[in-house]
Design a protein around this motif. Structure first.
Motif, mmCIF file in Angstrom:
data_model
loop_
_atom_site.group_PDB
_atom_site.id
_atom_site.type_symbol
_atom_site.label_atom_id
_atom_site.label_comp_id
_atom_site.label_asym_id
_atom_site.label_seq_id
_atom_site.Cartn_x
_atom_site.Cartn_y
_atom_site.Cartn_z
ATOM 1 N N ALA A 38 38.795 29.600 33.218
ATOM 2 C CA ALA A 38 38.820 29.949 34.588
ATOM 3 C C ALA A 38 40.008 31.031 34.786
ATOM 4 C CB ALA A 38 39.138 28.881 35.558
ATOM 5 N N GLY A 39 41.160 30.924 34.094
ATOM 6 C CA GLY A 39 42.344 32.019 34.399
ATOM 7 C C GLY A 39 41.747 33.377 33.639
ATOM 8 N N LEU A 40 41.112 33.239 32.721
ATOM 9 C CA LEU A 40 40.701 34.654 32.021
ATOM 10 C C LEU A 40 39.673 35.185 32.749
ATOM 11 C CD1 LEU A 40 40.292 33.750 28.165
ATOM 12 C CD2 LEU A 40 42.197 34.829 29.481
ATOM 13 N N VAL A 41 38.735 34.455 33.628
ATOM 14 C CA VAL A 41 37.872 34.916 34.509
ATOM 15 C C VAL A 41 38.413 35.580 35.661
ATOM 16 C CG1 VAL A 41 35.948 34.466 36.083
ATOM 17 C CG2 VAL A 41 35.772 33.557 33.744
ATOM 18 N N VAL A 42 39.461 34.802 36.001
ATOM 19 C CA VAL A 42 40.054 35.573 37.076
ATOM 20 C C VAL A 42 40.842 36.695 36.931
ATOM 21 C CG1 VAL A 42 42.115 34.977 39.020
ATOM 22 C CG2 VAL A 42 40.322 33.179 38.501
ATOM 23 N N ILE A 43 41.514 36.766 35.704
ATOM 24 C CA ILE A 43 42.289 37.986 35.123
ATOM 25 C C ILE A 43 41.455 39.178 35.190
ATOM 26 C CG2 ILE A 43 43.366 39.029 33.327
ATOM 27 C CD1 ILE A 43 44.874 36.146 32.730
ATOM 28 N N GLY A 44 40.133 38.686 34.570
ATOM 29 C CA GLY A 44 39.055 39.902 34.394
ATOM 30 C C GLY A 44 38.513 40.404 35.872
ATOM 31 N N MET A 45 38.407 39.647 36.781
ATOM 32 C CA MET A 45 38.086 39.703 38.185
ATOM 33 C C MET A 45 39.326 41.072 38.987
ATOM 34 S SD MET A 45 36.716 36.600 39.456
ATOM 35 C CE MET A 45 36.511 36.975 41.224
ATOM 36 N N ALA A 46 40.613 40.334 38.495
ATOM 37 C CA ALA A 46 41.543 41.060 39.023
ATOM 38 C C ALA A 46 41.915 42.445 38.261
ATOM 39 C CB ALA A 46 42.862 40.610 38.932
ATOM 40 N N THR A 47 41.424 42.581 37.057
ATOM 41 C CA THR A 47 41.810 43.948 36.373
ATOM 42 C C THR A 47 40.522 44.596 35.716
ATOM 43 O OG1 THR A 47 41.975 42.763 34.344
ATOM 44 C CG2 THR A 47 44.086 42.948 35.723
ATOM 45 N N LEU A 51 47.722 43.552 37.393
ATOM 46 C CA LEU A 51 47.348 42.003 37.659
ATOM 47 C C LEU A 51 48.698 41.660 38.327
ATOM 48 C CD1 LEU A 51 46.304 39.504 37.103
ATOM 49 C CD2 LEU A 51 47.495 39.045 34.895
ATOM 50 N N ARG A 52 49.901 41.943 38.198
ATOM 51 C CA ARG A 52 51.060 41.515 39.109
ATOM 52 C C ARG A 52 50.710 41.787 40.710
ATOM 53 N NH1 ARG A 52 54.719 42.317 34.458
ATOM 54 N NH2 ARG A 52 54.874 44.512 34.973
ATOM 55 N N GLY A 53 49.976 43.198 40.798
ATOM 56 C CA GLY A 53 50.038 43.888 42.031
ATOM 57 C C GLY A 53 48.597 43.170 42.713
ATOM 58 N N SER A 54 47.938 42.427 42.126
ATOM 59 C CA SER A 54 46.634 41.671 42.606
ATOM 60 C C SER A 54 46.839 40.372 43.294
ATOM 61 C CB SER A 54 45.462 41.385 41.316
ATOM 62 O OG SER A 54 44.629 40.805 41.736
ATOM 63 N N GLU A 55 46.039 40.352 44.371
ATOM 64 C CA GLU A 55 45.934 39.225 45.122
ATOM 65 C C GLU A 55 45.453 37.894 44.606
ATOM 66 O OE1 GLU A 55 41.771 40.030 47.241
ATOM 67 O OE2 GLU A 55 43.464 39.886 48.495
ATOM 68 N N LEU A 56 44.985 38.336 43.078
ATOM 69 C CA LEU A 56 44.327 37.006 42.478
ATOM 70 C C LEU A 56 45.590 36.525 41.240
ATOM 71 C CD1 LEU A 56 40.737 38.032 41.582
ATOM 72 C CD2 LEU A 56 41.441 36.425 43.249
ATOM 73 N N TYR A 57 46.594 37.264 41.478
ATOM 74 C CA TYR A 57 47.828 36.889 40.491
ATOM 75 C C TYR A 57 48.017 35.600 40.462
ATOM 76 C CZ TYR A 57 52.449 36.701 38.244
ATOM 77 O OH TYR A 57 53.417 36.175 37.576
ATOM 78 N N LEU A 58 48.407 34.799 41.720
ATOM 79 C CA LEU A 58 48.893 33.651 41.820
ATOM 80 C C LEU A 58 47.907 32.805 41.035
ATOM 81 C CD1 LEU A 58 51.140 31.444 42.544
ATOM 82 C CD2 LEU A 58 49.852 31.410 44.782
ATOM 83 N N PRO A 59 46.684 32.681 41.846
ATOM 84 C CA PRO A 59 45.608 31.745 41.021
ATOM 85 C C PRO A 59 45.429 31.886 39.480
ATOM 86 C CG PRO A 59 44.490 33.155 42.543
ATOM 87 C CD PRO A 59 45.840 33.321 42.543
#
Length: 779
Positions: free
Chosen positions: A182-191, A206-214
């Motif tokens: 799930a984390g890799l999917v979220v990272i892929g969505m963010a970047t 990634l650090r500047g994305s709103e998906l960074y925390l999840p």
């Protein structure tokens, strides 16, 4: 990357899996000599990675890929920099020694080949994990390490404790695997990238994305479960039920560091944030303290090392999240030093257990004369674990204190105190394992103590010497291994300057304090053990016991749910299915305001009114009749009316199918009802009729509204145009409907046929087993 090096690398990555396939046969044919041949597999991989050290040390990353799933664009992509190369060297180098050690440790075991197969499978998975660049490849190998470790921990599957430990490790690390996915999917969505190299090339994305925390929370869950961080630390000591080669390899040098590897790999992209620099030191420090305290209360040498491994992993996580390049350097040095001295000490404990029959510290003593080579390896590893000068452990400890004293303030001071207490425990346990069994008077043991064969002591000797040589040749060690690894983790160039010789500094002063406290703990361990036992009691609490309660609770919950949804009553199953259908269709339309607008009533012709009247008569008969057979025949009237409507609308094929289905259904149902000896009439009470009728009306209304809503959308003719254009060209058929059924959606049609066939078989079975009084309808 040159083609020759790429081929060698691919062979090195693939050989462990090939070795796993032939290991059982090879060990049966060659016995212990097979271990020498199997050890060539990780040795080859080690030489391949050594050949890449100079390239990586120069600052050049090694990348490449081969096609894996072309239709999905998934590749087997590898990425070798200082971090992945160092891990690969540890995995293959220590793996070579572990294969040889296993040959001696499991000498004569009937399942020796199976063990070697599992070990090589794990080795291949771990190598694939640390060199993976593609997210999917990383996840697959991550999960494969969990599966292989499950097999290794539960190797002695006839023992309940082994089975429980294996299942516990699989459940905990499997949970982390799902979090990783799930984390890799979220990272892929963010970047918008699916590779680690691509992510590291744009760290701020990634650090500047709103998906960074999840993404961070999911990655931390994956890393914490794999690397046994609080509160998931309990599975690692329980995994000591595995044979000692497993403990020396998986639980000190490789698998448990996979979570640390993930954090180090993602540090350039996810670090340098307040939550990263708070959560990692907090959980890492707590894990370090818990592991250290629990290590002091043990008498089993393997459990002592297991709990200090938990503490060491906490120290690595704490340093990785501290937020400075010096701390990252300290984590890198300690990771390498820990793999060397802890792997050696685990193998030493295995030798003691193998040659004396005991690994209880209260039963061992005076073994230095009987086991001189083992003693030399043990004391070398213990000195490194204690952080004595001239060993890599000293380099790591000096780097730790150098990093933690570089910044002032309450938070760094607190972390420094935690590190001192943890390292002092490492001193005490290092000497308790590597020194105490060999000094003093010799005690009576189950077996007459003697030196083990070369296959046993070769591994710890090599690792102890490596721990010494790496420190003495610290310039070369830094340039080729430590500095490139630190640079990869920190995200910027770094050069170590720690010397293996004592020098006047605050860091060295803290090392002396640590050594003094550690020696006090070593001398007082027996008394501390009693005090800790009174504090912790019988140990019937904590995460380990909580895991059992959670599993038992899930079993009870599953049984309760099963009694409701699988109670053996067909009428309940059908009721639940229709209620679910109505809810799924109606609720979304109401919530999202997708209800259709009611169309005007069409002007029907005489023959169309006739069909409507026939259908209504059939419906009235079904509802009002009290005879089951009449109801079945009346139900067929509506089907025939619909079939005639299909003819009038210009769909003869569909009409013919409808006629056949309705006719067959009526005949089969009628025959079935007559053979099941059901009561001829259905006299249910009015409340049941009202309940069932409400569900039927709800489903009818739901399907009607759905169809109306669909037909009110603009018609998309692209699919029809595709079938019209390609039916004859691709499927060589003129009848488009037939072509769709038997070619374009052939698998769907096959599935429908399979459903009809299975239904027919079930009906046949019911008819064969039915006897008067055995099957009764609801009356």
């Amino acid at each position: 990357m040159q083609s020759g090096s790429e081929t060698a690398l691919l062979i090195g990555l693939a050989l462990p899996f090939a070795g796993a396939a032939v290991a059982p046969w090879l060990m049966r044919r060659m016995g212990d000599r097979g271990a020498w041949l199997l050890a060539l597999i990780p040795l080859f991989a080690f030489t391949v990675f050594v050949s890449l050290v100079s390239t990586v040390a120069s600052g050049t990353s090694v990348r490449g890929e081969v096609s894996w799933i072309p239709s999905l664009g998934v590749t087997l992509a590898w990425y070798l920099d200082g971090l992945s190369t160092a891990f690969a060297l540890l995995i293959s180098g220590i793996g070579t020694l572990i294969v040889l050690y296993s040959g001696g440790y499991l000498h004569g075991h009937p399942q020796h080949g199976r063990f070697m197969s599992y070990l090589l499978l794990f080795m291949g998975a771990m190598q694939g994990l640390v060199v993976a660049d593609n997210f999917m490849m990383l996840f697959v190998f991550w999960e494969l390490t969990s599966i292989a470790s499950f097999l290794l921990i539960g190797f002695d599957h006839e023992r309940e404790a082994s089975r429980r430990a294996a299942l516990q490790a699989l459940v905990v690390t499997g949970l982390g695997g799902l979090a990783l996915l799930a984390g890799l999917v979220v990272i892929g969505m963010a970047t918008t990238t699916d590779t680690l190299s691509g992510l590291l090339a744009q760290p701020e994305g990634l650090r500047g994305s709103e998906l960074y925390l999840p993404a961070l929370l999911l990655i931390l869950l994956a890393a914490f479960t794999k690397s046994a961080q609080l509160p998931f630390h309990f599975w690692l000591p329980n995994a000591m039920q595995a044979p000692t080669p497993v403990s020396a390899y998986l639980h000190s040098a490789t698998m448990v560091k996979a979570g640390v590897y993930l954090l180090m790999r993602l540090n350039p992209a996810m670090g340098e944030t307040a939550i990263w620099e708070t959560v990692l030191p907090l959980f890492g420090g707590a894990t370090l303290l818990v592991g250290s305290v629990l290590a002091l209360r043990q008498t089993d040498l393997k459990l002592m090392l297991a709990y200090t491994t938990v503490g060491s992993l906490g120290l690595l996580v704490m340093l990785t999240g501290f937020g400075s390049d010096l701390a990252v350097s300290a984590a890198v040095l300690y990771l390498i030093a820990h793999a060397l001295f802890k792997g050696a000490l685990f193998m030493v404990v295995g030798i003691l257990d193998h040659e004396t029959g005991s690994r209880d510290t209260r039963d061992l003593g005076g073994l230095r004369k009987a086991m001189p080579i083992t003693f030399a390896a043990a004391i070398g590893a213990a000195l490194s674990m204690a952080g004595i000068p001239l060993f890599t452990g000293f380099l790591a400890k000096e780097a730790i204190y150098e990093a933690l004293t570089h910044d002032s303030g309450g938070w760094p001071l607190l972390i420094l105190l935690v590190a001192i207490l943890g390292n002092a425990t490492m001193v005490a346990i290092g000497f308790a394992v590597g020194l105490r069994p060999f000094i003093g008077r010799q005690r009576e043991t189950p077996k007459h103590p003697h030196e083990g064969p070369a296959l046993l002591w070769l591994g710890p000797v090599v690792l102890a010497i490596t721990g010494l040589l790496a420190a003495l040749l610290y310039g070369l060690f830094y340039r080729t291994i430590a500095d490139p690894m630190t640079t990869a983790v920190a995200g910027s160039a770094f050069a170590n300057a720690i010397s293996p010789l004592p020098h006047v500094s605050l860091a060295f002063g803290l090392s002396l304090v640590t050594l003094a406290v550690g020696l006090v703990l070593y001398a007082a361990q027996a008394r501390l053990r009693g005090g800790l036992a009174s504090v912790f009691g019988a140990g019937n609490w904590g995460p380990d016991r909580g895991f059992d309660h959670v599993v038992a609770g899930l079993v009870r919950l599953s049984a309760a749910v099963l009694r409701i949804v699988q109670n053996g009553r067909l009428d309940v199953y059908i009721t639940i299915a229709f209620i679910t259908t109505a809810v799924v269709l109606l609720v979304p339309m109401v919530i999202y305001s997708e209800l259709p607008s009611m169309p005007p009533f069409p002007a029907l012709q005489l023959h169309e009114w006739t069909l409507v009247v026939v259908a209504l008569v059939g419906l009235y008969s079904v509802v009002r009749t009290r005879n089951r057979l009449t109801a079945i025949v009346s139900l067929g009237i509506q089907g025939f009316a619909v079939a005639v409507l299909f003819v009038l609308m210009g769909a003869p094929d569909l009409s013919f199918t409808q006629f056949m289905v309705e006719t067959l259904s009526v005949i089969v149902l009628a025959l079935t009802m007559t053979r099941l000896h059901l009561s001829p009439t259905d006299h249910r009470p009015w409340n049941e009729r009202l309940f069932d009728g409400s569900i039927a009306i709800a489903c009818g209304v739901a399907f009607t509204l759905l169809l109306l809503r669909v037909t009110q959308n603009p018609f998309d003719a692209s699919l029809s145009e595709f079938f019209n254009a390609n039916a004859r060209i691709i499927a060589h058929g003129r009848n488009v409907v037939n072509v769709i059924i038997v070619d374009f959606r052939a698998l769907d049609t096959l599935g429908e046929i399979a459903v009809v066939a299975v239904t027919g078989l079930v009906i046949l079975a019911l008819l064969r087993i039915a006897t008067p009084g055995r099957i009764r309808g609801r009356s």
